[in-house]
Design a protein around this motif. Structure first.
Motif, short mmCIF file in Angstrom:
data_model
loop_
_atom_site.label_atom_id
_atom_site.label_comp_id
_atom_site.label_asym_id
_atom_site.label_seq_id
_atom_site.Cartn_x
_atom_site.Cartn_y
_atom_site.Cartn_z
N ALA A 240 0.80 -1.28 -0.10
CA ALA A 240 -0.05 0.08 0.15
C ALA A 240 0.83 1.35 0.11
O ALA A 240 0.57 2.18 -0.65
CB ALA A 240 -0.96 0.05 1.16
N GLU B 236 2.53 1.45 -3.49
CA GLU B 236 1.49 2.13 -4.48
C GLU B 236 1.21 3.70 -4.35
O GLU B 236 0.95 4.38 -5.20
CB GLU B 236 0.25 1.49 -4.24
N TYR B 237 1.08 4.24 -3.01
CA TYR B 237 0.94 5.59 -2.84
C TYR B 237 1.91 6.20 -2.97
O TYR B 237 1.57 7.23 -3.69
CB TYR B 237 0.69 5.39 -1.07
N ASP C 170 -4.19 -6.04 -9.65
CA ASP C 170 -5.80 -6.06 -9.63
C ASP C 170 -5.99 -7.24 -8.76
O ASP C 170 -5.42 -8.10 -8.71
CB ASP C 170 -6.10 -6.47 -11.09
N ARG C 171 -6.90 -6.72 -7.60
CA ARG C 171 -7.34 -7.47 -6.70
C ARG C 171 -8.48 -8.48 -6.89
O ARG C 171 -9.57 -7.96 -7.15
CB ARG C 171 -7.20 -6.73 -5.35
N SER D 103 -1.11 -5.49 -12.34
CA SER D 103 -1.77 -4.28 -13.45
C SER D 103 -0.90 -4.29 -14.69
O SER D 103 0.36 -4.58 -14.61
CB SER D 103 -2.30 -3.17 -12.79
N SER E 291 -1.70 1.86 -9.15
CA SER E 291 -2.22 0.55 -8.52
C SER E 291 -1.15 -0.48 -9.25
O SER E 291 -1.16 -0.60 -10.66
CB SER E 291 -3.39 0.19 -8.61
#
Length: 297
Positions: free
Chosen positions: A40, A43-44, A52-53, A61, A49
């Motif tokens: 996280a 990605e921030y 893909d979850r 992705s 992103s």
């Protein structure tokens, strides 16, 4: 990018290769929430992103795929830097990880690898065994010796040998049940083999290549366990020539006709192949397999 942490990138590489947070956490020896927090944060910092979850797991992705390619190059550069900084003669020992299956590790490689250690005392050899696939392209090992060609991205695969597998019996089995005299009589005997639902490598279905529907009296995921069960006389077992099973009291049954052949492949990550520590083991294994007549190509 200046705020991106290498620790976050390292964890991203594990998650990308595992496709699952829990498996990545297990390989990193940290808890799953820590892995999730690092992803996280990464990605921030990137503002995009990486995955893909879905319930089935994580998939990269489009941006994640590009990021993976770039960060793998960074990882390779790091390994090369380690090789340069800790070359032979430096205080810190290098390590090279050889992955393979239990049988060839325990019954063959343990006889030849002491010579490698004598020739290269500056290298710590890590021998990793598994009944499943060890993924070199996911950096689970530097080199993998197996019975199949790896077709993963960035892999160099070389066939370094070919060996025969024979049926073996213990004298007590022969006394109790007799022995087959021709291939047509093989179906009338009992066998020790692999646990079917644990087979992940088709190449180890060698018994079925010889006896299409064998009467299995006992099964094990371990080649060593199969061999030692056979010494008790409960059934016939199929073993590779390199097992040297005669030392444990077994003998070959119909060796002129009851055998199958398998290849031995060496799989190396292309970007690591020519690092000094990996190259030394690659060349040693090439030489040993090529010189050993039981692995003649």
């Amino acid at each position: 990018m200046e705020r991106v942490s290498w620790d976050d990138v390292r964890i991203f590489l594990h998650v990308a290769r595992a496709g699952n947070l829990s498996r990545a956490a297990k390989s990193l020896h940290i808890d799953q929430s820590t892995v999730s927090r690092h992803i996280a944060q990464l990605e921030y910092e990137l503002g995009l992103s990486l995955f893909d979850r879905a319930r089935s797991g994580l998939t990269l992705s489009e941006f994640g795929k590009r990021f993976l390619k770039s960060t793998e190059a960074m990882e390779t550069g790091f390994f090369k830097l380690k090789d340069e900084l800790f070359a032979p003669g430096a205080e810190q020992r290098q390590s090279v990880r050889l992955g393979t299956m239990e049988g060839i590790a325990s019954l063959y490689l343990t006889d030849v690898l002491p010579e490698f250690q004598r020739l290269h005392p500056e290298i710590l050899l890590e021998l990793v065994t598994s009944s499943q696939r060890i993924h070199v392209n996911q950096r689970e090992a530097d080199i993998f010796i197996g019975f199949f060609e790896s077709l993963g991205r960035g892999m160099d695969a070389e066939r370094i040998g070919r060996f025969a597998l024979y049926l073996y019996a213990a004298p007590v089995y022969a006394e109790r049940h007799g022995l087959p005299r021709n291939l047509g009589q093989l179906s009338g005997h009992s066998y020790i083999g692999y646990v079917e639902d644990q087979i992940q490598i088709d190449a180890v279905r060698w018994l079925q290549d010889l006896v299409p529907d064998p009467h299995l009296i006992c099964v094990s995921s371990s080649m060593l366990a199969q061999m030692f069960l056979a010494t008790k006389g409960i059934g016939l077992v199929m073993l590779p020539s390199f097992a040297n099973a005669e030392r444990f009291g077994l003998f070959r049954v119909m060796p002129e006709t009851a055998y199958v052949m398998r290849d031995v492949w060496m799989n190396v990550h292309r970007e690591l192949r020519y690092s000094a520590r990996v190259k030394s083991l690659v060349e040693f294994l090439q030489c040993r397999f090529h010189e050993d007549t039981q692995f003649g190509l």
